[in-house]
Scaffold this motif. Structure first.
Motif, PDB file in Angstrom:
ATOM      1  N   GLY A 173      11.937   3.465   2.302  1.00  0.00           N
ATOM      2  CA  GLY A 173      12.839   3.839   1.218  1.00  0.00           C
ATOM      3  C   GLY A 173      12.195   3.606  -0.142  1.00  0.00           C
ATOM      4  O   GLY A 173      10.978   3.674  -0.302  1.00  0.00           O
ATOM      5  N   ARG A 174      13.007   3.296  -1.129  1.00  0.00           N
ATOM      6  CA  ARG A 174      12.496   3.058  -2.483  1.00  0.00           C
ATOM      7  C   ARG A 174      11.545   1.864  -2.499  1.00  0.00           C
ATOM      8  O   ARG A 174      10.497   1.899  -3.154  1.00  0.00           O
ATOM      9  CB  ARG A 174      13.661   2.802  -3.455  1.00  0.00           C
ATOM     10  CG  ARG A 174      14.534   4.013  -3.745  1.00  0.00           C
ATOM     11  CD  ARG A 174      15.594   3.660  -4.772  1.00  0.00           C
ATOM     12  NE  ARG A 174      15.004   3.283  -6.045  1.00  0.00           N
ATOM     13  CZ  ARG A 174      15.520   2.381  -6.869  1.00  0.00           C
ATOM     14  NH1 ARG A 174      16.637   1.732  -6.525  1.00  0.00           N
ATOM     15  NH2 ARG A 174      14.932   2.106  -8.015  1.00  0.00           N
ATOM     16  N   SER A 175      11.908   0.814  -1.769  1.00  0.00           N
ATOM     17  CA  SER A 175      11.029  -0.357  -1.691  1.00  0.00           C
ATOM     18  C   SER A 175       9.695   0.014  -1.064  1.00  0.00           C
ATOM     19  O   SER A 175       8.637  -0.474  -1.482  1.00  0.00           O
ATOM     20  CB  SER A 175      11.692  -1.471  -0.879  1.00  0.00           C
ATOM     21  OG  SER A 175      12.854  -1.942  -1.522  1.00  0.00           O
ATOM     22  N   GLY A 176       9.735   0.874  -0.065  1.00  0.00           N
ATOM     23  CA  GLY A 176       8.509   1.286   0.598  1.00  0.00           C
ATOM     24  C   GLY A 176       7.604   2.093  -0.310  1.00  0.00           C
ATOM     25  O   GLY A 176       6.372   1.942  -0.272  1.00  0.00           O
ATOM     26  N   ARG A 177       8.206   2.961  -1.117  1.00  0.00           N
ATOM     27  CA  ARG A 177       7.381   3.757  -2.037  1.00  0.00           C
ATOM     28  C   ARG A 177       6.716   2.868  -3.082  1.00  0.00           C
ATOM     29  O   ARG A 177       5.557   3.097  -3.466  1.00  0.00           O
ATOM     30  CB  ARG A 177       8.245   4.833  -2.698  1.00  0.00           C
ATOM     31  CG  ARG A 177       8.702   5.922  -1.725  1.00  0.00           C
ATOM     32  CD  ARG A 177       9.318   7.101  -2.433  1.00  0.00           C
ATOM     33  NE  ARG A 177      10.610   6.772  -3.021  1.00  0.00           N
ATOM     34  CZ  ARG A 177      11.770   6.854  -2.364  1.00  0.00           C
ATOM     35  NH1 ARG A 177      11.770   7.218  -1.080  1.00  0.00           N
ATOM     36  NH2 ARG A 177      12.911   6.571  -2.965  1.00  0.00           N
ATOM     37  N   LEU A 178       7.436   1.840  -3.533  1.00  0.00           N
ATOM     38  CA  LEU A 178       6.828   0.900  -4.471  1.00  0.00           C
ATOM     39  C   LEU A 178       5.722   0.108  -3.780  1.00  0.00           C
ATOM     40  O   LEU A 178       4.652  -0.121  -4.366  1.00  0.00           O
ATOM     41  CB  LEU A 178       7.892  -0.043  -5.034  1.00  0.00           C
ATOM     42  CG  LEU A 178       7.380  -1.145  -5.967  1.00  0.00           C
ATOM     43  CD1 LEU A 178       6.596  -0.557  -7.134  1.00  0.00           C
ATOM     44  CD2 LEU A 178       8.534  -2.011  -6.476  1.00  0.00           C
ATOM     45  N   LEU A 179       5.944  -0.300  -2.539  1.00  0.00           N
ATOM     46  CA  LEU A 179       4.919  -1.025  -1.802  1.00  0.00           C
ATOM     47  C   LEU A 179       3.667  -0.171  -1.626  1.00  0.00           C
ATOM     48  O   LEU A 179       2.533  -0.677  -1.739  1.00  0.00           O
ATOM     49  CB  LEU A 179       5.453  -1.463  -0.436  1.00  0.00           C
ATOM     50  CG  LEU A 179       4.478  -2.247   0.454  1.00  0.00           C
ATOM     51  CD1 LEU A 179       4.029  -3.532  -0.231  1.00  0.00           C
ATOM     52  CD2 LEU A 179       5.106  -2.552   1.811  1.00  0.00           C
ATOM     53  N   ASP A 180       3.838   1.119  -1.375  1.00  0.00           N
ATOM     54  CA  ASP A 180       2.685   2.013  -1.258  1.00  0.00           C
ATOM     55  C   ASP A 180       1.876   2.032  -2.548  1.00  0.00           C
ATOM     56  O   ASP A 180       0.631   2.033  -2.520  1.00  0.00           O
ATOM     57  CB  ASP A 180       3.150   3.428  -0.904  1.00  0.00           C
ATOM     58  CG  ASP A 180       3.668   3.545   0.525  1.00  0.00           C
ATOM     59  OD1 ASP A 180       3.341   2.661   1.344  1.00  0.00           O
ATOM     60  OD2 ASP A 180       4.394   4.503   0.816  1.00  0.00           O
ATOM     61  N   ARG A 181       2.568   2.033  -3.687  1.00  0.00           N
ATOM     62  CA  ARG A 181       1.865   2.035  -4.971  1.00  0.00           C
ATOM     63  C   ARG A 181       1.158   0.699  -5.199  1.00  0.00           C
ATOM     64  O   ARG A 181       0.065   0.665  -5.787  1.00  0.00           O
ATOM     65  CB  ARG A 181       2.835   2.333  -6.115  1.00  0.00           C
ATOM     66  CG  ARG A 181       3.420   3.743  -6.064  1.00  0.00           C
ATOM     67  CD  ARG A 181       4.047   4.138  -7.379  1.00  0.00           C
ATOM     68  NE  ARG A 181       5.196   3.311  -7.719  1.00  0.00           N
ATOM     69  CZ  ARG A 181       6.440   3.577  -7.364  1.00  0.00           C
ATOM     70  NH1 ARG A 181       6.708   4.649  -6.618  1.00  0.00           N
ATOM     71  NH2 ARG A 181       7.431   2.793  -7.726  1.00  0.00           N
ATOM     72  N   PRO A 277       9.347  -5.972  -2.830  1.00  0.00           N
ATOM     73  CA  PRO A 277       9.499  -4.760  -3.644  1.00  0.00           C
ATOM     74  C   PRO A 277      10.937  -4.484  -4.071  1.00  0.00           C
ATOM     75  O   PRO A 277      11.162  -3.980  -5.178  1.00  0.00           O
ATOM     76  CB  PRO A 277       8.968  -3.654  -2.724  1.00  0.00           C
ATOM     77  CG  PRO A 277       7.988  -4.356  -1.843  1.00  0.00           C
ATOM     78  CD  PRO A 277       8.555  -5.726  -1.612  1.00  0.00           C
ATOM     79  N   ALA A 278      11.909  -4.796  -3.220  1.00  0.00           N
ATOM     80  CA  ALA A 278      13.313  -4.575  -3.607  1.00  0.00           C
ATOM     81  C   ALA A 278      13.689  -5.450  -4.802  1.00  0.00           C
ATOM     82  O   ALA A 278      14.440  -5.024  -5.690  1.00  0.00           O
ATOM     83  CB  ALA A 278      14.230  -4.871  -2.421  1.00  0.00           C
ATOM     84  N   TYR A 279      13.182  -6.671  -4.826  1.00  0.00           N
ATOM     85  CA  TYR A 279      13.422  -7.557  -5.978  1.00  0.00           C
ATOM     86  C   TYR A 279      12.757  -6.988  -7.219  1.00  0.00           C
ATOM     87  O   TYR A 279      13.329  -7.036  -8.321  1.00  0.00           O
ATOM     88  CB  TYR A 279      12.878  -8.952  -5.667  1.00  0.00           C
ATOM     89  CG  TYR A 279      12.881  -9.890  -6.853  1.00  0.00           C
ATOM     90  CD1 TYR A 279      14.032 -10.589  -7.206  1.00  0.00           C
ATOM     91  CD2 TYR A 279      11.731 -10.071  -7.624  1.00  0.00           C
ATOM     92  CE1 TYR A 279      14.034 -11.450  -8.298  1.00  0.00           C
ATOM     93  CE2 TYR A 279      11.721 -10.923  -8.714  1.00  0.00           C
ATOM     94  CZ  TYR A 279      12.884 -11.610  -9.047  1.00  0.00           C
ATOM     95  OH  TYR A 279      12.881 -12.451 -10.140  1.00  0.00           O
ATOM     96  N   LEU A 280      11.571  -6.440  -7.078  1.00  0.00           N
ATOM     97  CA  LEU A 280      10.862  -5.882  -8.225  1.00  0.00           C
ATOM     98  C   LEU A 280      11.584  -4.657  -8.788  1.00  0.00           C
ATOM     99  O   LEU A 280      11.532  -4.409  -9.997  1.00  0.00           O
ATOM    100  CB  LEU A 280       9.437  -5.516  -7.826  1.00  0.00           C
ATOM    101  CG  LEU A 280       8.554  -6.691  -7.393  1.00  0.00           C
ATOM    102  CD1 LEU A 280       7.196  -6.187  -6.930  1.00  0.00           C
ATOM    103  CD2 LEU A 280       8.406  -7.700  -8.521  1.00  0.00           C
TER     104      LEU A 280
END
Length: 305
Positions: A173-181, A277-280
């Motif tokens: 999800g959104r957290s995963g996309r941030l983790l990828d970055r 990432p969700a916290y970020l």
């Protein structure tokens, strides 16, 4: 599998264990009860028969029990098809201890199943067949892992969310996309990292997993780490760090400081706790802290060759 009409002691015990693991902590009666109803002793009886009142308890309203009713043990209502005479009386104050017993039994079973897995495929099969965690029955999919199991870096979060539950993959999800970055920022991607969660099933409504649920699932993620045997472990968020690093410190104290995770076979793996990432996404100002942590991870991987 719970029998439709349990009658033997073993079937009854299995049914009660299932209720306890599902979070049932109170037996309800078939008819609704107004527990806020007040008990009003009749004034006439109080004036004309004081002696009788001392020997005879006051009448209770038909709508429900009096204020002392909760102090006395009550027999739980029997499940459909279950002989009520075979259901033992439940002590009013002993439910937590009773509910904890099935959790310990399931945690023991999880440890045995995890230890018997010699490959990641076997571990996944064991987890798919494990019915000891109630989260499995509300989740759509087992979220086992994503990425390269031969990677030098392994990242572990807490539990899947809605998108992860639907796809059966962690951090999509959104957290995963941030983790990828975040991975791309240090020259990595999902083909050069391995990603998993402490809890492989989504908690209903994305609620926080209970300590019992975490303890039941702990053997699986510990065995998963042992089988992958990464050079560096990254704990994404406080729950992952506390579970796998055996600490009670908060993530803001833990992050940025190297710790170690020791596997059952005695292998010591450097571990970097960092912000989830969700916290970020909720606190973008702290992305700079996670960036520093990932630079440390990059340097550690380079140093380890």
């Amino acid at each position: 599998m719970i029998a439709a009409s349990p009658n033997t002691p073993a079937e009854i015990a299995e049914l009660l264990a299932f209720y306890a693991s599902a979070g049932v902590d109170e037996a309800l009666e078939d008819a609704p009860i107004n527990r806020f109803a007040e008990v009003r002793p009749k004034q006439a009886e109080r004036a004309s028969a004081p002696a009788a009142r001392e020997s005879t308890p006051p009448e209770r309203p038909a709508s429900g029990p009096g204020p002392d009713a909760n102090r006395a043990p009550q027999r739980p209502a029997a499940a459909p098809g279950l002989d009520a005479s075979k259901v033992p009386d439940a002590p009013a104050r002993s439910m937590p201890a009773t509910a904890a017993m099935p959790d310990e039994a399931q945690a023991l079973l999880a440890r045995q199943m995890a230890a018997s897995a010699s490959t990641l495929d076997e571990l996944r099969q064991h987890m798919a067949g494990f019915d000891g965690c109630n989260l499995k029955f509300t989740a759509k999919n087992l979220v086992f892992a994503d990425g390269n199991p031969n990677a030098e870096l392994m990242l572990v979060g807490e539990a899947p969310g809605r998108d992860e539950d639907l796809e059966g993959l962690p951090f999509v999800g959104r957290s995963g996309r941030l983790l990828d970055r975040m991975l791309a920022a240090i020259g990595l991607d999902r083909n050069s990292a391995y990603i998993a969660n402490v809890i492989p099933w989504r908690p209903p409504g994305n609620r926080t997993p209970t300590p019992h649920e975490t303890e039941i699932c702990r053997p699986f993620i510990e065995r998963q780490i042992e089988l992958v045997n990464p050079k560096v472990l990254v704990n994404l968020g406080g729950p992952s760090a506390k579970t796998l690093l055996n600490t009670t410190e908060g993530i803001l104290r833990l992050r940025g400081n190297w710790r170690t995770h020791t596997t059952a076979s005695g292998t010591i793996i450097p571990a970097m706790p960092t912000l989830h990432p969700a916290y970020l996404l909720r606190t973008p100002a702290h992305k700079k802290l996670a960036w520093r942590d990932f630079l440390e991870v990059k340097a550690k991987l380079r140093a380890l060759g």
